[in-house]
Design a protein around this motif. Structure first.
Motif, PDB file in Angstrom:
ATOM      1  N   SER A 101       0.838  -1.194   0.000  1.00 46.91           N
ATOM      2  CA  SER A 101       0.000   0.000   0.000  1.00 46.91           C
ATOM      3  C   SER A 101       0.876   1.249   0.000  1.00 46.91           C
ATOM      4  CB  SER A 101      -0.917   0.006   1.230  1.00 46.91           C
ATOM      5  OG  SER A 101      -0.176   0.218   2.413  1.00 46.91           O
ATOM      6  N   GLU A 102       0.349   2.308  -0.591  1.00 48.47           N
ATOM      7  CA  GLU A 102       1.119   3.555  -0.670  1.00 48.47           C
ATOM      8  C   GLU A 102       1.406   4.121   0.710  1.00 48.47           C
ATOM      9  OE1 GLU A 102      -0.503   5.091  -5.036  1.00 48.47           O
ATOM     10  OE2 GLU A 102      -1.451   5.822  -3.186  1.00 48.47           O
ATOM     11  N   ARG A 103       0.470   3.953   1.645  1.00 43.98           N
ATOM     12  CA  ARG A 103       0.685   4.465   3.005  1.00 43.98           C
ATOM     13  C   ARG A 103       1.786   3.688   3.718  1.00 43.98           C
ATOM     14  NH1 ARG A 103      -5.163   6.114   5.686  1.00 43.98           N
ATOM     15  NH2 ARG A 103      -5.679   7.749   4.160  1.00 43.98           N
ATOM     16  N   LYS A 104       1.769   2.378   3.557  1.00 38.56           N
ATOM     17  CA  LYS A 104       2.803   1.563   4.196  1.00 38.56           C
ATOM     18  C   LYS A 104       4.168   1.869   3.584  1.00 38.56           C
ATOM     19  CE  LYS A 104       3.901  -3.172   5.560  1.00 38.56           C
ATOM     20  NZ  LYS A 104       3.490  -4.611   5.481  1.00 38.56           N
ATOM     21  N   LEU A 143       5.638  10.594  -6.308  1.00 47.85           N
ATOM     22  CA  LEU A 143       7.084  10.553  -6.080  1.00 47.85           C
ATOM     23  C   LEU A 143       7.533  11.775  -5.304  1.00 47.85           C
ATOM     24  CD1 LEU A 143       9.923   9.365  -6.596  1.00 47.85           C
ATOM     25  CD2 LEU A 143       9.932  10.613  -8.779  1.00 47.85           C
ATOM     26  N   LEU A 144       6.930  12.926  -5.611  1.00 48.88           N
ATOM     27  CA  LEU A 144       7.278  14.167  -4.921  1.00 48.88           C
ATOM     28  C   LEU A 144       7.067  14.035  -3.422  1.00 48.88           C
ATOM     29  CD1 LEU A 144       8.055  17.154  -4.994  1.00 48.88           C
ATOM     30  CD2 LEU A 144       5.659  17.696  -5.451  1.00 48.88           C
ATOM     31  N   ARG A 145       5.960  13.447  -3.008  1.00 48.29           N
ATOM     32  CA  ARG A 145       5.686  13.286  -1.579  1.00 48.29           C
ATOM     33  C   ARG A 145       6.740  12.425  -0.895  1.00 48.29           C
ATOM     34  NH1 ARG A 145      -0.685  12.829  -0.124  1.00 48.29           N
ATOM     35  NH2 ARG A 145      -1.529  14.304  -1.642  1.00 48.29           N
ATOM     36  N   ALA A 192       8.930  13.012  14.789  1.00 41.83           N
ATOM     37  CA  ALA A 192       8.655  14.047  13.790  1.00 41.83           C
ATOM     38  C   ALA A 192       8.540  13.438  12.394  1.00 41.83           C
ATOM     39  CB  ALA A 192       9.762  15.103  13.817  1.00 41.83           C
ATOM     40  N   VAL A 193       9.416  12.453  12.098  1.00 40.01           N
ATOM     41  CA  VAL A 193       9.351  11.765  10.799  1.00 40.01           C
ATOM     42  C   VAL A 193       8.023  11.028  10.658  1.00 40.01           C
ATOM     43  CG1 VAL A 193      10.352   9.897   9.430  1.00 40.01           C
ATOM     44  CG2 VAL A 193      11.849  11.548  10.570  1.00 40.01           C
ATOM     45  N   ALA A 194       7.593  10.355  11.735  1.00 37.40           N
ATOM     46  CA  ALA A 194       6.321   9.617  11.696  1.00 37.40           C
ATOM     47  C   ALA A 194       5.145  10.561  11.467  1.00 37.40           C
ATOM     48  CB  ALA A 194       6.137   8.842  12.993  1.00 37.40           C
ATOM     49  N   VAL A 195       5.181  11.733  12.105  1.00 39.85           N
ATOM     50  CA  VAL A 195       4.111  12.720  11.927  1.00 39.85           C
ATOM     51  C   VAL A 195       4.058  13.185  10.476  1.00 39.85           C
ATOM     52  CG1 VAL A 195       3.380  15.072  12.506  1.00 39.85           C
ATOM     53  CG2 VAL A 195       4.073  13.504  14.323  1.00 39.85           C
ATOM     54  N   LEU A 196       5.226  13.495   9.907  1.00 37.10           N
ATOM     55  CA  LEU A 196       5.259  13.954   8.517  1.00 37.10           C
ATOM     56  C   LEU A 196       4.795  12.844   7.573  1.00 37.10           C
ATOM     57  CD1 LEU A 196       5.946  16.126   6.469  1.00 37.10           C
ATOM     58  CD2 LEU A 196       8.291  15.265   6.416  1.00 37.10           C
ATOM     59  N   ALA A 197       5.228  11.598   7.830  1.00 37.54           N
ATOM     60  CA  ALA A 197       4.806  10.481   6.989  1.00 37.54           C
ATOM     61  C   ALA A 197       3.290  10.326   7.029  1.00 37.54           C
ATOM     62  CB  ALA A 197       5.484   9.189   7.444  1.00 37.54           C
ATOM     63  N   GLY A 198       2.704  10.499   8.214  1.00 38.15           N
ATOM     64  CA  GLY A 198       1.249  10.405   8.337  1.00 38.15           C
ATOM     65  C   GLY A 198       0.532  11.483   7.550  1.00 38.15           C
ATOM     66  N   MET A 199       1.034  12.713   7.606  1.00 38.35           N
ATOM     67  CA  MET A 199       0.395  13.811   6.870  1.00 38.35           C
ATOM     68  C   MET A 199       0.550  13.640   5.363  1.00 38.35           C
ATOM     69  SD  MET A 199       1.109  17.229   9.178  1.00 38.35           S
ATOM     70  CE  MET A 199       2.896  17.016   9.213  1.00 38.35           C
ATOM     71  N   LEU A 200       1.742  13.199   4.936  1.00 36.15           N
ATOM     72  CA  LEU A 200       1.959  13.016   3.509  1.00 36.15           C
ATOM     73  C   LEU A 200       1.173  11.823   2.963  1.00 36.15           C
ATOM     74  CD1 LEU A 200       5.820  13.676   3.290  1.00 36.15           C
ATOM     75  CD2 LEU A 200       3.979  15.158   2.455  1.00 36.15           C
ATOM     76  N   SER A 201       0.751  10.924   3.870  1.00 38.02           N
ATOM     77  CA  SER A 201      -0.034   9.763   3.448  1.00 38.02           C
ATOM     78  C   SER A 201      -1.494  10.097   3.208  1.00 38.02           C
ATOM     79  CB  SER A 201       0.066   8.650   4.504  1.00 38.02           C
ATOM     80  OG  SER A 201       1.387   8.186   4.619  1.00 38.02           O
ATOM     81  N   LEU A 202      -1.919  11.273   3.682  1.00 42.33           N
ATOM     82  CA  LEU A 202      -3.316  11.659   3.499  1.00 42.33           C
ATOM     83  C   LEU A 202      -3.654  11.720   2.009  1.00 42.33           C
ATOM     84  CD1 LEU A 202      -3.561  14.520   6.173  1.00 42.33           C
ATOM     85  CD2 LEU A 202      -4.387  12.157   6.363  1.00 42.33           C
ATOM     86  N   GLY A 203      -4.730  11.061   1.637  1.00 40.22           N
ATOM     87  CA  GLY A 203      -5.133  11.042   0.241  1.00 40.22           C
ATOM     88  C   GLY A 203      -4.541   9.896  -0.559  1.00 40.22           C
ATOM     89  N   TYR A 387       4.611  21.919   0.503  1.00 42.43           N
ATOM     90  CA  TYR A 387       4.518  21.078   1.702  1.00 42.43           C
ATOM     91  C   TYR A 387       5.132  21.759   2.919  1.00 42.43           C
ATOM     92  CZ  TYR A 387       3.278  17.501  -1.672  1.00 42.43           C
ATOM     93  OH  TYR A 387       2.650  16.790  -2.676  1.00 42.43           O
ATOM     94  N   PHE A 388       5.330  23.077   2.828  1.00 44.89           N
ATOM     95  CA  PHE A 388       5.978  23.799   3.927  1.00 44.89           C
ATOM     96  C   PHE A 388       5.214  23.658   5.240  1.00 44.89           C
ATOM     97  CE2 PHE A 388       6.555  27.612   6.534  1.00 44.89           C
ATOM     98  CZ  PHE A 388       7.930  27.582   6.714  1.00 44.89           C
ATOM     99  N   LEU A 389       3.885  23.776   5.196  1.00 41.41           N
ATOM    100  CA  LEU A 389       3.107  23.675   6.427  1.00 41.41           C
ATOM    101  C   LEU A 389       3.231  22.281   7.046  1.00 41.41           C
ATOM    102  CD1 LEU A 389      -0.154  25.689   5.636  1.00 41.41           C
ATOM    103  CD2 LEU A 389       1.792  26.370   7.056  1.00 41.41           C
ATOM    104  N   TYR A 390       3.204  21.253   6.223  1.00 38.94           N
ATOM    105  CA  TYR A 390       3.417  19.889   6.728  1.00 38.94           C
ATOM    106  C   TYR A 390       4.774  19.787   7.419  1.00 38.94           C
ATOM    107  CZ  TYR A 390      -0.538  18.048   3.974  1.00 38.94           C
ATOM    108  OH  TYR A 390      -1.778  17.776   3.463  1.00 38.94           O
ATOM    109  N   LEU A 391       5.799  20.303   6.745  1.00 43.40           N
ATOM    110  CA  LEU A 391       7.158  20.242   7.286  1.00 43.40           C
ATOM    111  C   LEU A 391       7.274  21.040   8.575  1.00 43.40           C
ATOM    112  CD1 LEU A 391       8.925  20.705   3.846  1.00 43.40           C
ATOM    113  CD2 LEU A 391       9.146  18.672   5.278  1.00 43.40           C
ATOM    114  N   LEU A 392       6.631  22.208   8.615  1.00 41.35           N
ATOM    115  CA  LEU A 392       6.687  23.052   9.803  1.00 41.35           C
ATOM    116  C   LEU A 392       6.000  22.372  10.982  1.00 41.35           C
ATOM    117  CD1 LEU A 392       7.505  25.748  11.055  1.00 41.35           C
ATOM    118  CD2 LEU A 392       5.319  26.697  10.274  1.00 41.35           C
ATOM    119  N   VAL A 393       4.858  21.716  10.728  1.00 39.88           N
ATOM    120  CA  VAL A 393       4.149  21.006  11.795  1.00 39.88           C
ATOM    121  C   VAL A 393       5.022  19.874  12.338  1.00 39.88           C
ATOM    122  CG1 VAL A 393       2.203  19.489  12.302  1.00 39.88           C
ATOM    123  CG2 VAL A 393       1.835  21.597  11.017  1.00 39.88           C
TER     124      VAL A 393
END
Length: 411
Positions: A101-104, A143-145, A192-203, A387-393
Motif C-alpha cells: 500500500s502507498e501508506r505503508k 514521487l514528490l511526496r 517528527a518523521v512519523a508525523v510527517l509520513a502520516g500527513m503526507l499519506s493523506l489522500g 509542503y511547507f506547512l506539513y514540514l513546519l508542523v
C-alpha cells in the motif's frame, strides 16, 4: 557594496524559485550570481579588507566547497555503479513485496531514510533513497511526496549522533550536551518523521505494484556492494577514532572500488561511471555554497545571537532552526557557540534538534535537499514549498517533544 552583494545573493536564491518560469537551469544562475558576488567582493571589498584577508576567506570557503564536491563525487560514483549493475533493483526486489500500500510504503520510506542516515551521511543516504524510489516508477506527484519525506528524514536521522551531523558534533565538543542525552534525541526526531509520513499519506489509498525482475549479480559486483557499505562504516569509525575527514575515507573507498573492478573484471570501463554523474548537480551545489559563503562573509550570521537578548532561548532556538533553512547551519551554530549564550540542557538539546532538522523546511536548506532537487525533475523549490506547512508542523512537534525530553532529563 555590501548592499549590492546582498542583492546578488538574493537574486541567486530567487533564480532557484523562478526556474520553472524562466526556464533557465538553476545550476547556471546560482553559479553566475555566486561567482559574480565573489568577484565584486574582491574588486570593492567591504570595510576595505586587505588582499591577504580576502584570499584567506576565499580559501576557507573554497576548501569547504571542494571537500563537499569530492565527497559528493565519490558517493555519486558508488551509487551510479551499484544502480547500473542492478544491485539497487535487487535490494528493492528482496526487501519489498510484490504489492504494498502507498501508506505503508510511505512509512517504510521514512524509516529507511531515518535509519540509513544514522549510519551513513546525509548525501549518501539521499542518493540511495532516491535511487530506490525512482526504480519504483511512481507517478510524478506521488514521487514528490516520498522525496519530501526523504529530505526531512535524512536530516532528522543524523541529529542524535556526533557522526551524523556536524552541528551536533560542534555542540557536543563545546560540552553543552552529553552523548547519552544526544542518543535520546532520536526519539523525538523519529516521532517528527512519523508525523510527517502520516500527513503526507493523506489522500493516498492505492497500492504500488513492484515488478520483480531477476537480476544476476556476479561476484565482483557483490564485492563492490560490500565495499560500499564497508566504506560507510569505515568512514564513521575512522572519524570517531582518529578524526579523519569523511572525504578521505570515501576517496580511499572509491580507489579500492576501481582496483577491485580492475582485477576482477579487466574489461569493465569503471572510470566511465564518473562520467555518468550529473555534473549539473555538482555545479548547482557549487553555486549555492558560493552564495551561502557570501552571506557568512557579509556578517549576516552575527545578528542571530542578538535574538537571545530579546526573547526566551526556547523561542530563539525555534527561530534559529527555521533560519537554518536559508543559512548554512555550521557557521550559524559556530556563531551561537562563540557568543557565550548561557542555556540549560533542555535548551541546548532543542538547539541541536532545530539546527539539524530546520534546514528541511526549504529545499535549499540542506545538502540532502539540494541533491534531491538536482536528481528528481519534479522536485523544484516551488513544488517543495507546497509542503511547507506539513514540514513546519512535523518540525514543531519534534521540537516540543525535545523540550519535554529535556525536562525529564533534568528532573
Amino acid at each position: 557594496m555590501s548592499t549590492v552583494l546582498l542583492i546578488l545573493v538574493a537574486l541567486g536564491f530567487l533564480s532557484i524559485v523562478v526556474e520553472d518560469m524562466v526556464h533557465i537551469d538553476k545550476a547556471k544562475t546560482t553559479l553566475f550570481f555566486g561567482s559574480l558576488a565573489w568577484l565584486l567582493y574582491f574588486i570593492a571589498p567591504p570595510a576595505h579588507l586587505s588582499h591577504d584577508i580576502l584570499m584567506e576567506r576565499l580559501d576557507e570557503n573554497l576548501l569547504d566547497i571542494a571537500t563537499l564536491w569530492l565527497f559528493l563525487m565519490a558517493a555519486m560514483t558508488f551509487v551510479a555503479y551499484l544502480s547500473g549493475k542492478g544491485i539497487i533493483d535487487s535490494i528493492v526486489n528482496r526487501l519489498l513485496p510484490t504489492r504494498i500500500s502507498e501508506r505503508k510504503l510511505m512509512l517504510l520510506t521514512g524509516l529507511f531514510a531515518f535509519l540509513f542516515s544514522s549510519l551513513a551521511d546525509n548525501i549518501t543516504a539521499t542518493l540511495v533513497c532516491i535511487a530506490v524510489l525512482t526504480n519504483l516508477k511512481l507517478p510524478a506527484e506521488k514521487l514528490l511526496r516520498y522525496v519530501v519525506l526523504v529530505v526531512f528524514s535524512v536530516n532528522a536521522g543524523g541529529t542524535a549522533l556526533i557522526t551524523g551531523d556536524v552541528t551536533t558534533l560542534m555542540i557536543f565538543l563545546a560540552d553543552k550536551v552529553e552523548i547519552p542525552d544526544l542518543l535520546l534525541l532520536s526519539l523525538p526526531a523519529a516521532g517528527a518523521v512519523a508525523v510527517l509520513a502520516g500527513m503526507l499519506s493523506l489522500g493516498l489509498s492505492g497500492e504500488v505494484q513492484i515488478q520483480k525482475q531477476e537480476t544476476v549479480i556476479d561476484r565482483g559486483d557483490k564485492v563492490i556492494a560490500i565495499l560500499f557499505f564497508a566504506t560507510i562504516l569505515g568512514t564513521i569509525g575512522a572519524n570517531v577514532a582518529f578524526g579523519i575527514p569523511p572525504v578521505l575515507c570515501f576517496l580511499f573507498g572509491l580507489s579500492l572500488m576501481f582496483l577491485v573492478v580492475q582485477f576482477l573484471n579487466k574489461d569493465e570501463p569503471v572510470l566511465e561511471y564518473i562520467r555518468k554523474i550529473e555534473f549539473d548537480t555538482l555545479l548547482f551545489f557549487l553555486g549555492v555554497l558560493l552564495l551561502v559563503g557570501m552571506l557568512k562573509e557579509l556578517g549576516m550570521l552575527a545578528y542571530f545571537p542578538a535574538l537571545y537578548d530579546v526573547m526566551p532561548p526556547v523561542a530563539a532556538n525555534f527561530l534559529v532552526g527555521i533560519a537554518s533553512a536559508l543559512f548554512d547551519n555550521v557557521p550559524l551554530t559556530a556563531a551561537l557557540l562563540n557568543s557565550g549564550i548561557d542555556m540549560t540542557l533542555p535548551e541546548w538539546l532543542s538547539l541541536t534538534y532545530s539546527v539539524g532538522v530546520g534546514g528541511s523546511l526549504l529545499i535549499i536548506g540542506s545538502a540532502a535537499g539540494v541533491i534531491a532537487m538536482s536528481k528528481v525533475e519534479v522536485l523544484t523549490f516551488v513544488s517543495y514549498l507546497r509542503y511547507f506547512l506539513y514540514l513546519l508542523v512535523a518540525y514543531s512537534v519534534g521540537f516540543v517533544a525535545v523540550l519535554g525530553l529535556g525536562q525529564l532529563l533534568v528532573m
